[in-house]
Enzyme design. Structure first.
Site, PDB file in Angstrom:
ATOM      1  N   LYS A  78       0.787  -1.230  -0.101  1.00 11.47           N
ATOM      2  CA  LYS A  78      -0.014  -0.070   0.043  1.00 11.47           C
ATOM      3  C   LYS A  78       0.932   1.303  -0.120  1.00 11.47           C
ATOM      4  O   LYS A  78       1.789   1.260   0.570  1.00 11.47           O
ATOM      5  CB  LYS A  78      -0.981   0.124   1.250  1.00 11.47           C
ATOM      6  N   SER A 158      -9.722   2.380   2.954  1.00  8.74           N
ATOM      7  CA  SER A 158      -8.978   3.170   2.196  1.00  8.74           C
ATOM      8  C   SER A 158      -7.886   2.378   1.290  1.00  8.74           C
ATOM      9  O   SER A 158      -7.266   2.628   0.300  1.00  8.74           O
ATOM     10  CB  SER A 158      -8.015   3.990   2.832  1.00  8.74           C
ATOM     11  N   SER A 182     -10.498   0.097   7.362  1.00  8.96           N
ATOM     12  CA  SER A 182      -9.723   0.333   5.904  1.00  8.96           C
ATOM     13  C   SER A 182      -9.081  -1.046   5.348  1.00  8.96           C
ATOM     14  O   SER A 182      -8.403  -0.986   4.204  1.00  8.96           O
ATOM     15  CB  SER A 182      -8.826   1.478   5.905  1.00  8.96           C
TER      16      SER A 182
END
Length: 494
Positions: A78, A158, A182
Site C-alpha cells: 500500500k 482506504s 480500511s
C-alpha cells in the site's frame, strides 16, 4: 504450472519448495497481470526491476534450502508504507516526488523474509475514505461487477488498491492499513480476507500517519491460512515504535485446526441496524449457524455504547489527522505551490496545503482543528475520548463473561458504484459502522468472504477477537471459511 497468479501464498510456497516453479516465474506472471489490468487503477508505482532482483535473490535462498514461508512470494505494498527509494505518496499530491531514504518496519520485515515487492498500491488520500475515490491517482476499481452491468464499482477504502489487486490476482497478497475499517471493509467488498491485528502488534514506524492511536497495518490475502502466514511476518516488536507491544508472535498457521468446539461466539444486538439489507441480515444468521454447526456456542450479547462509536471516531480521527498532517507544509519535501512575488512563508503554507490536499483531507483537517481548538476541546475531543473508554469497557466486560469471539457483518452493503453522488459525507462515513468500534477498542478483527448477493457481488462477515489472541481469532475465521466454502472469483473483463 498454469495460472501462477491464482495461487495462494501457501500453494506458491509449496510449489517453490518442490521446485515446480520459481520466484522469477511467479513474479513475471504477476508483472504481466499488472500490465494487463491498468483499467483497475490498483498499482500506482510499478517496481519491476526491484521485483525481479528480489525474485532472483529469493530463488537463491530457496535453492540453499533455508527459506522462510514468505520467501519468493510476490506482494503489493500500500502506498502508505515508506519504501526506500520508491515513491511513497499516501495517495496525495502533497507528497509528490517524495522518495523515502528509509524502509518502513513492516515492509522491511517482508523484504527480509524474502517477499517480492511488485509495486505500490492505490489508496484513498492519507487513508481518508471508504471508496478509494479521494486518491490523487484516480479511482481504484473493483474487479467484481454487479450482474450484467458494466458500471465500475468501488473496491472499498482506504486500502482499495490492495483489495482490487489481490481479488484480481495481480499479486498473491498485499499490505493494508486499518484506521476505522480500511482493511476489513475493502476485503469484504472484493471477496478476500483482511486481518486487522491488535493495536500495537504491527509496527507503525515508517507508515505515513493518519490517526496514530487507531492506525494498524495488516495483511490482505486470498485465504485465512495466507493471512496467518503473512501476518506472522508483519507482526512483532519494534523498539522504533513506542506503541509496539513486546510480545512473542506465535506460529499462527500451526494454530489453524478448524476445531472451535466449545468456543462461545457473541452476537451483538446493537449491530442490527435499521435499514440493513435483508441479504446482510440473512448472511449474518447463516454465518452464526455455520459456527454453531462447527461446535461453537452462540450467545446474544450487548455492546451498549456502539451507537456512539461513529460520532466518537469522527472526532478522534480528524483531531489526530490535523495534528499529524501539520508537518506537510512545502518546506522540506513533497509538493510546493508556485508563489507570487511578495508571498511570504505564510502564503507558501496556505497555498501548498490548499493545492496539495484534496477536499476530503481538507474537510477532516478542518474538523480536527475545530474540535481541538480552545473553546471546543472539552465539548468534543475530551467527550469523544470518554466515549472511547466506554466502548473499550463494553468489549472487556463481554470477553470477561466468557465470550471468545464476536460475529458481526463486515459492511452495511455490497460494493456500490463509483462516482455515485453523495452530497452528505456522513452517508459515506456510515460504511464504517461495523468496523470502527474495533479500532476504538484496539482489538483484532478479520473479514471473511462468506457469500454472494443476488447480483453476484461478494459479502463478508467480521469476527472480532480478544486482544493479542490473533491465533485464536484466525482459527475461528478458518472454521467459518471452511464452512462457507467461498471460492467465487470475479469474471475477467479487464
Amino acid at each position: 504450472m498454469s495460472d501462477l497468479t491464482r495461487l495462494t501464498i501457501a500453494e506458491a510456497r509449496d510449489a517453490l519448495r518442490k521446485g515446480e516453479t520459481t520466484s522469477v516465474e511467479l513474479t513475471e506472471a504477476c508483472l504481466a497481470a499488472i500490465e494487463a489490468a491498468g483499467v483497475l487503477g490498483a498499482v500506482v508505482h510499478k517496481t519491476p526491476e526491484i521485483a525481479l532482483e528480489r525474485a532472483r535473490a529469493a530463488d537463491a535462498r530457496l535453492a540453499a534450502g533455508e527459506a522462510p514461508s514468505m520467501c519468493g512470494i510476490p506482494v503489493g505494498i500500500k502506498d502508505l508504507f515508506c519504501t526506500e527509494g520508491v515513491a511513497s505518496q499516501a495517495g496525495s499530491k502533497i507528497l509528490e516526488g517524495f522518495l523515502p531514504p528509509y524502509e518502513s518496519t513492516v515492509s522491511g520485515q517482508l523484504k527480509d523474509a524474502g517477499a517480492v515487492m511488485l509495486g505500490k498500491l492505490n489508496m484513498d488520500e492519507f487513508a481518508m475514505g471508504s471508496s478509494n475515490e479521494t486518491s490523487v491517482y484516480g479511482n481504484a476499481v473493483n474487479p467484481w461487477r454487479a450482474g450484467n452491468s458494466e458500471a465500475a464499482l468501488t473496491p472499498g477504502g482506504s486500502s482499495g488498491g490492495s483489495a482490487a489487486a489481490v481479488a484480481a490476482d495481480l499479486c498473491l497478497a498485499a499490505t493494508g492499513t486499518d484506521t476505522g475499517g480500511s482493511i476489513r471493509q475493502p476485503a469484504a467488498l472484493t471477496g478476500i480476507v483482511g486481518l486487522k491485528p491488535t493495536y500495537g502488534r504491527c509496527s507503525r514506524w515508517g507508515i505515513i500517519a493518519f490517526a496514530s492511536s487507531l492506525d494498524q497495518a495488516g495483511p490482505m490475502t486470498k485465504t485465512v491460512r495466507d493471512a496467518a502466514i503473512m501476518g506472522a511476518v508483519m507482526m512483532g516488536h519494534d523498539p522504533k515504535d513506542s506503541t509496539s507491544a513486546d510480545l512473542p508472535v506465535p506460529d499462527f498457521e500451526a494454530m489453524l485446526t478448524g476445531d472451535i468446539r466449545g468456543k462461545v461466539i457473541g452476537i451483538p444486538r446493537e449491530y442490527r441496524m435499521d435499514g440493513m439489507p435483508q441479504e446482510i441480515e440473512t448472511l449474518w444468521s447463516e454465518g452464526a449457524e455455520m459456527l454453531r454447526d462447527a461446535g461453537a456456542k452462540l450467545r446474544d450479547i450487548s455492546l451498549p455504547h456502539t451507537k456512539y462509536a461513529l460520532p466518537a471516531y469522527y472526532v478522534i480521527a480528524p483531531a489526530e489527522a490535523s495534528s499529524n498532517l501539520a508537518r506537510y507544509d512545502g518546506v522540506r519535501y513533497g509538493y510546493r505551490a508556485p508563489l507570487s512575488q511578495g508571498d511570504g512563508v505564510t502564503e507558501m503554507y496556505e497555498k501548498t496545503r490548499a493545492e496539495g490536499f484534496g477536499p476530503e483531507v481538507r474537510r477532516r483537517v478542518m474538523v480536527g482543528t475545530y474540535v481541538l481548538s480552545a473553546g471546543f476541546y472539552d465539548a468534543y475531543y475530551n467527550r469523544a475520548r470518554k466515549v472511547r473508554a466506554l466502548i473499550k469497557r463494553d468489549f472487556e466486560e463481554v470477553f470477561d463473561a466468557g465470550i471468545d469471539a464476536i460475529l458481526t457483518p463486515a459492511t452495511p452493503s455490497a460494493a456500490f458504484e463509483l462516482g455515485r453522488e453523495i452530497s452528505d459525507p456522513v452517508e459515506m462515513y456510515l460504511n464504517d459502522v461495523f468496523t470502527v468500534t474495533v479500532n476504538l477498542a484496539g482489538l483484532p478483527g478479520i473479514a471473511v468472504p462468506t457469500g454472494l448477493d443476488r447480483q453476484g457481488l461478494p459479502l463478508g462477515l467480521q469476527l472480532i477477537g480478544r486482544p493479542w489472541e490473533e491465533g485464536d481469532l484466525l482459527n475461528t475465521a478458518y472454521a467459518l471459511e471452511q464452512a462457507a466454502g467461498f471460492v467465487a472469483k470475479p469474471p475477467k473483463w479487464w
